[in-house]
Write a protein that holds these residues in place. Structure first.
Motif, mmCIF file in Angstrom:
data_model
loop_
_atom_site.group_PDB
_atom_site.id
_atom_site.type_symbol
_atom_site.label_atom_id
_atom_site.label_comp_id
_atom_site.label_asym_id
_atom_site.label_seq_id
_atom_site.Cartn_x
_atom_site.Cartn_y
_atom_site.Cartn_z
ATOM 1 N N LEU A 110 0.357 -1.558 0.248
ATOM 2 C CA LEU A 110 0.104 -0.162 -0.034
ATOM 3 C C LEU A 110 0.929 1.344 -0.148
ATOM 4 C CD1 LEU A 110 -2.368 -1.364 3.069
ATOM 5 C CD2 LEU A 110 -3.227 -0.455 0.326
ATOM 6 N N ALA A 111 1.291 0.906 1.201
ATOM 7 C CA ALA A 111 2.658 2.359 0.999
ATOM 8 C C ALA A 111 3.559 2.493 -0.487
ATOM 9 C CB ALA A 111 3.581 2.376 2.213
ATOM 10 N N MET A 112 4.063 1.657 -1.289
ATOM 11 C CA MET A 112 4.832 1.698 -2.270
ATOM 12 C C MET A 112 3.585 2.616 -3.043
ATOM 13 S SD MET A 112 8.439 1.117 -2.026
ATOM 14 C CE MET A 112 8.226 0.476 -3.500
ATOM 15 N N LYS A 113 3.031 2.044 -3.785
ATOM 16 C CA LYS A 113 1.516 2.626 -4.419
ATOM 17 C C LYS A 113 1.522 3.649 -3.961
ATOM 18 C CE LYS A 113 -0.709 -1.604 -6.195
ATOM 19 N NZ LYS A 113 -1.370 -1.639 -7.487
ATOM 20 N N LEU A 114 1.201 4.235 -2.678
ATOM 21 C CA LEU A 114 0.707 5.800 -2.769
ATOM 22 C C LEU A 114 1.952 6.378 -3.108
ATOM 23 C CD1 LEU A 114 -1.550 7.274 -1.328
ATOM 24 C CD2 LEU A 114 -0.361 6.668 1.165
#
Length: 245
Positions: free
Chosen positions: A128-132
Motif C-alpha cells: 500500500l505504501a509503495m503504491k501511494l
C-alpha cells in the motif's frame, strides 16, 4: 515514512455486531476482536510503517484492555502510539485522523486500517505504501464492496465516505477531488457469518499447505471450538459443545 492508523474499539461487549446470528457468544466476539486487533498491529509493526492505534473511547487515556492486547502482540511495545478517535461516525473518525496527520503533522502518506482484516501481512502494508508513492489514493478492497484499508497522500471529503459500497464511495470522493486512485490486492475481512465461514476455510487450507495464518485469530477460533460444516452448497459455522464431558 508511512504512518498507519489502526482504528480500534476497546475489546468489550458489543464489538463485531455483524457476526450475529452465529454460534458465537458476546464473550466470543470480544475474544475474536482482540485476536484480530493483535494480528493487525503485529503486521504493521513488521512493516516499514509507523503504527498509531487510534482508539475509540470516552476518555483521553487509552483503554487498559486495548493497551494490553496491543502491547502483548508487539515485539516492541513502545512501537505503538495511542491516539483517541474524534468524530461521531466511522467516516468522520477516519477523516479527522487522516486529515490531522496529513495537514497538522505534515505526514506525506497515511493509511487507515480496520482490525477486522486479520489476514493482512507485512507485505500488504508495504505494498500500500509503495503504491501511494505513485498515486494520491490507494484502496484495499474487501468482498462485497468493503475496504480493509484506505491510503491517502491528500485529503478528500470524508463525510459519509464509507457509505456502502465503500470501495465505490471512496473512489468517487477521490476522483471528485481530482486525485488519482489505485487499488491493492483484495483481502478477506471478518465481520459477518459468511466472512467467518470463509476465514475458517482459508485458515484450515493455509495451515495444511504450511502457509502463514493470522496467529492470534487462528488460535482464538481453535480455542473457541469454532468449525465449519457443509450444508448443501452453503458453509455454516458450528461451535463445539464445551459443556459436555
Amino acid at each position: 515514512m508511512t504512518t498507519v492508523a489502526v482504528l480500534c474499539d476497546p475489546p468489550r461487549t458489543g464489538v463485531l455486531p455483524g457476526l450475529d446470528p452465529s454460534p458465537l457468544s458476546a464473550e466470543d466476539h470480544v475474544a475474536l476482536y482482540g485476536a484480530m486487533c493483535a494480528d493487525t498491529v503485529r503486521a504493521v509493526e513488521e512493516s516499514a510503517a509507523d503504527l498509531i492505534v487510534n482508539y475509540r473511547a470516552e476518555g483521553e487515556d487509552p483503554p487498559e484492555d486495548l493497551q494490553t492486547v496491543v502491547t502483548d502482540a508487539l515485539d516492541d511495545p513502545d512501537a505503538a502510539r495511542f491516539e483517541p478517535q474524534v468524530g461521531s461516525t466511522f467516516s468522520g473518525r477516519v477523516g479527522n485522523t487522516l486529515t490531522h496527520l496529513l495537514e497538522t503533522e505534515e505526514e506525506t502518506s497515511v493509511i487507515a486500517i480496520e482490525p477486522t482484516a486479520p489476514f493482512l501481512a507485512r507485505g500488504d502494508v508495504d505494498g500500500l505504501a509503495m503504491k501511494l508513492r505513485r498515486n494520491d489514493v490507494v484502496l484495499g478492497p474487501a468482498p462485497n464492496g468493503r475496504v480493509y484499508a484506505a491510503a491517502f497522500g491528500a485529503t478528500i471529503d470524508f463525510a459519509d465516505a464509507y457509505t456502502a459500497p465503500a470501495i465505490t464511495t471512496l473512489t468517487n470522493r477521490a476522483l471528485d477531488a481530482g486525485l488519482d486512485v489505485d487499488y491493492a490486492p483484495m483481502l478477506p475481512v471478518l465481520e459477518t457469518p459468511a466472512d467467518l465461514a470463509g476465514a475458517l476455510g482459508l485458515i484450515e487450507a493455509r495451515e495444511r499447505a504450511g502457509r502463514r495464518v493470522p496467529e492470534h485469530t487462528a488460535a482464538c477460533l481453535s480455542g473457541l471450538g469454532i468449525g465449519i460444516e457443509e450444508d448443501g452448497n452453503e458453509l455454516t459455522v458450528s461451535k463445539a459443545d464445551t459443556d459436555r464431558p
